[in-house]
Design a protein around this motif. Sequence first.
Motif, PDB file in Angstrom:
ATOM      1  N   PRO A  89       0.833  -1.205   0.000  1.00 25.90           N
ATOM      2  CA  PRO A  89       0.000   0.000   0.000  1.00 25.90           C
ATOM      3  C   PRO A  89       0.864   1.250   0.000  1.00 25.90           C
ATOM      4  N   PRO A  90       0.277   2.403  -0.302  1.00 27.56           N
ATOM      5  CA  PRO A  90       1.079   3.645  -0.341  1.00 27.56           C
ATOM      6  C   PRO A  90       1.782   3.946   0.975  1.00 27.56           C
ATOM      7  N   VAL A  91       1.124   3.692   2.107  1.00 21.83           N
ATOM      8  CA  VAL A  91       1.745   4.014   3.390  1.00 21.83           C
ATOM      9  C   VAL A  91       3.001   3.184   3.607  1.00 21.83           C
ATOM     10  N   ALA A  92       2.997   1.920   3.177  1.00 27.92           N
ATOM     11  CA  ALA A  92       4.190   1.088   3.324  1.00 27.92           C
ATOM     12  C   ALA A  92       5.323   1.609   2.451  1.00 27.92           C
ATOM     13  N   ALA A  93       4.991   2.065   1.250  1.00 29.13           N
ATOM     14  CA  ALA A  93       6.019   2.632   0.374  1.00 29.13           C
ATOM     15  C   ALA A  93       6.616   3.892   0.983  1.00 29.13           C
ATOM     16  N   VAL A  94       5.781   4.743   1.592  1.00 24.52           N
ATOM     17  CA  VAL A  94       6.275   5.961   2.232  1.00 24.52           C
ATOM     18  C   VAL A  94       7.204   5.611   3.391  1.00 24.52           C
ATOM     19  N   LEU A  95       6.804   4.657   4.229  1.00 20.49           N
ATOM     20  CA  LEU A  95       7.633   4.266   5.360  1.00 20.49           C
ATOM     21  C   LEU A  95       8.978   3.720   4.896  1.00 20.49           C
ATOM     22  N   LEU A  96       8.960   2.917   3.843  1.00 26.31           N
ATOM     23  CA  LEU A  96      10.202   2.332   3.341  1.00 26.31           C
ATOM     24  C   LEU A  96      11.134   3.404   2.786  1.00 26.31           C
ATOM     25  N   ILE A  97      10.583   4.335   2.010  1.00 25.05           N
ATOM     26  CA  ILE A  97      11.407   5.409   1.432  1.00 25.05           C
ATOM     27  C   ILE A  97      11.988   6.293   2.538  1.00 25.05           C
ATOM     28  N   CYS A  98      11.150   6.671   3.506  1.00 24.91           N
ATOM     29  CA  CYS A  98      11.623   7.520   4.607  1.00 24.91           C
ATOM     30  C   CYS A  98      12.694   6.812   5.429  1.00 24.91           C
ATOM     31  N   LEU A  99      12.517   5.507   5.629  1.00 28.24           N
ATOM     32  CA  LEU A  99      13.511   4.755   6.392  1.00 28.24           C
ATOM     33  C   LEU A  99      14.862   4.784   5.688  1.00 28.24           C
ATOM     34  N   GLU A 100      14.852   4.598   4.378  1.00 31.58           N
ATOM     35  CA  GLU A 100      16.110   4.619   3.634  1.00 31.58           C
ATOM     36  C   GLU A 100      16.783   5.992   3.740  1.00 31.58           C
ATOM     37  N   ILE A 101      16.002   7.055   3.639  1.00 32.84           N
ATOM     38  CA  ILE A 101      16.568   8.405   3.731  1.00 32.84           C
ATOM     39  C   ILE A 101      17.172   8.642   5.117  1.00 32.84           C
ATOM     40  N   ILE A 102      16.444   8.239   6.162  1.00 32.30           N
ATOM     41  CA  ILE A 102      16.924   8.443   7.531  1.00 32.30           C
ATOM     42  C   ILE A 102      18.185   7.630   7.792  1.00 32.30           C
ATOM     43  N   LEU A 103      18.257   6.415   7.255  1.00 31.55           N
ATOM     44  CA  LEU A 103      19.453   5.595   7.440  1.00 31.55           C
ATOM     45  C   LEU A 103      20.669   6.239   6.776  1.00 31.55           C
ATOM     46  N   VAL A 104      20.485   6.785   5.577  1.00 30.53           N
ATOM     47  CA  VAL A 104      21.598   7.453   4.892  1.00 30.53           C
ATOM     48  C   VAL A 104      22.047   8.671   5.683  1.00 30.53           C
TER      49      VAL A 104
ATOM     50  N   MET B  68      17.123  13.674  16.867  1.00 33.43           N
ATOM     51  CA  MET B  68      16.732  13.626  15.455  1.00 33.43           C
ATOM     52  C   MET B  68      15.973  12.341  15.131  1.00 33.43           C
ATOM     53  N   LEU B  69      16.503  11.203  15.609  1.00 35.30           N
ATOM     54  CA  LEU B  69      15.849   9.926  15.325  1.00 35.30           C
ATOM     55  C   LEU B  69      14.500   9.831  16.025  1.00 35.30           C
ATOM     56  N   ALA B  70      14.440  10.288  17.281  1.00 38.03           N
ATOM     57  CA  ALA B  70      13.173  10.225  18.020  1.00 38.03           C
ATOM     58  C   ALA B  70      12.108  11.093  17.379  1.00 38.03           C
ATOM     59  N   ALA B  71      12.493  12.283  16.902  1.00 40.17           N
ATOM     60  CA  ALA B  71      11.526  13.179  16.263  1.00 40.17           C
ATOM     61  C   ALA B  71      11.129  12.690  14.875  1.00 40.17           C
ATOM     62  N   SER B  72      12.002  11.926  14.222  1.00 44.13           N
ATOM     63  CA  SER B  72      11.703  11.443  12.880  1.00 44.13           C
ATOM     64  C   SER B  72      10.543  10.455  12.876  1.00 44.13           C
ATOM     65  N   TYR B  73      10.414   9.683  13.954  1.00 38.63           N
ATOM     66  CA  TYR B  73       9.391   8.638  13.956  1.00 38.63           C
ATOM     67  C   TYR B  73       7.971   9.206  13.862  1.00 38.63           C
ATOM     68  N   PRO B  74       7.554  10.114  14.755  1.00 33.76           N
ATOM     69  CA  PRO B  74       6.195  10.662  14.600  1.00 33.76           C
ATOM     70  C   PRO B  74       6.023  11.437  13.302  1.00 33.76           C
ATOM     71  N   ALA B  75       7.096  12.089  12.812  1.00 34.86           N
ATOM     72  CA  ALA B  75       6.982  12.819  11.551  1.00 34.86           C
ATOM     73  C   ALA B  75       6.701  11.869  10.391  1.00 34.86           C
ATOM     74  N   VAL B  76       7.407  10.735  10.359  1.00 34.96           N
ATOM     75  CA  VAL B  76       7.192   9.761   9.291  1.00 34.96           C
ATOM     76  C   VAL B  76       5.805   9.138   9.411  1.00 34.96           C
ATOM     77  N   LEU B  77       5.362   8.856  10.642  1.00 32.48           N
ATOM     78  CA  LEU B  77       4.015   8.318  10.827  1.00 32.48           C
ATOM     79  C   LEU B  77       2.960   9.290  10.299  1.00 32.48           C
ATOM     80  N   PHE B  78       3.113  10.559  10.633  1.00 28.48           N
ATOM     81  CA  PHE B  78       2.154  11.566  10.164  1.00 28.48           C
ATOM     82  C   PHE B  78       2.121  11.618   8.643  1.00 28.48           C
ATOM     83  N   LEU B  79       3.302  11.586   8.022  1.00 24.55           N
ATOM     84  CA  LEU B  79       3.375  11.595   6.566  1.00 24.55           C
ATOM     85  C   LEU B  79       2.709  10.359   5.974  1.00 24.55           C
ATOM     86  N   GLY B  80       2.929   9.204   6.599  1.00 23.44           N
ATOM     87  CA  GLY B  80       2.310   7.976   6.111  1.00 23.44           C
ATOM     88  C   GLY B  80       0.800   8.015   6.200  1.00 23.44           C
ATOM     89  N   PHE B  81       0.281   8.498   7.329  1.00 21.56           N
ATOM     90  CA  PHE B  81      -1.164   8.631   7.472  1.00 21.56           C
ATOM     91  C   PHE B  81      -1.742   9.591   6.432  1.00 21.56           C
TER      92      PHE B  81
END
Length: 286
Positions: free
Chosen positions: A232-247, A267-280
Amino acid sequence: ATSSVSATRGTDDLPPETCKGRVMRHLGWEPDGGMMDKINFWVALPFRPFFILTMATTGWDPLVNVLLPIGMCVFIPYGYPFGNLYEDFELGNSTSISVIFLWGLGGFLTMQTIRLATQHPGEYVAAMAFYWATFLTALLWVALLANEVVAAMQALGSMVGLPPMAMGITLLAWGNCVDNVFATVGLAKAGEFGVAITGIYAAPMFNVLFGNGSILLMLTVLKGGQTPFIMPPVAAVLLICLEIILVLTLTSTKANGWKMGRRMGWMLAASYPAVLFLGFAVQAWS
């Protein structure tokens, strides 16, 4: 598995161990532990007697260790990750043959342990075999408890009326990761910071690559080359964001001399709710 003070409890500089101390040691009681250690002990107390007979400690006990092989072999069918084998147990079917074989293997290994313990009194016999078997049973225990946590999260999500997608990326994800969180905290408290950080990144890599890959492979074999899974789109968003954050994490850590400090943590702690919001948001718009 819990640890003990020595390999045999037979050193001369230690006072004789009382029966109560022996029981509490096997149950995992840490006299010098902190408040969270005490809380963890009492929360898990109903399960700890079963831990004694399914996971070896680093200290030899002439009673417990000889019972461990049969205890482990009785537990393995129950903790089988693809379903409790005892539920399908009927004399004569393939499941019953596998279970009975494990029982017989446990009995044989128990007799062998008794023989070796008699020949080498006070020594930890076949220590590596006990440790490897404990590694297996510990994984099975983690899987069992994690499944219960996930089921509880599913029930909670249904009670509060969360949509399946929202429940999947919040409650179910948290339930799947809670065991890794506690394992990482335990390693960090023990001073194994390098191992803890490595485990943080190794665990999701194992889930995404081996876990997801093996499940998809089995499903394609069973279903003729196709699976019902659609990303689904939300899974694709989470995967893309994860790759960016890892880099970004790798780049920032290298620039900081491979040290991970407070700024990285924020930075990592704040990234999680931000990525969740974007996915939703993406899921709502799609």
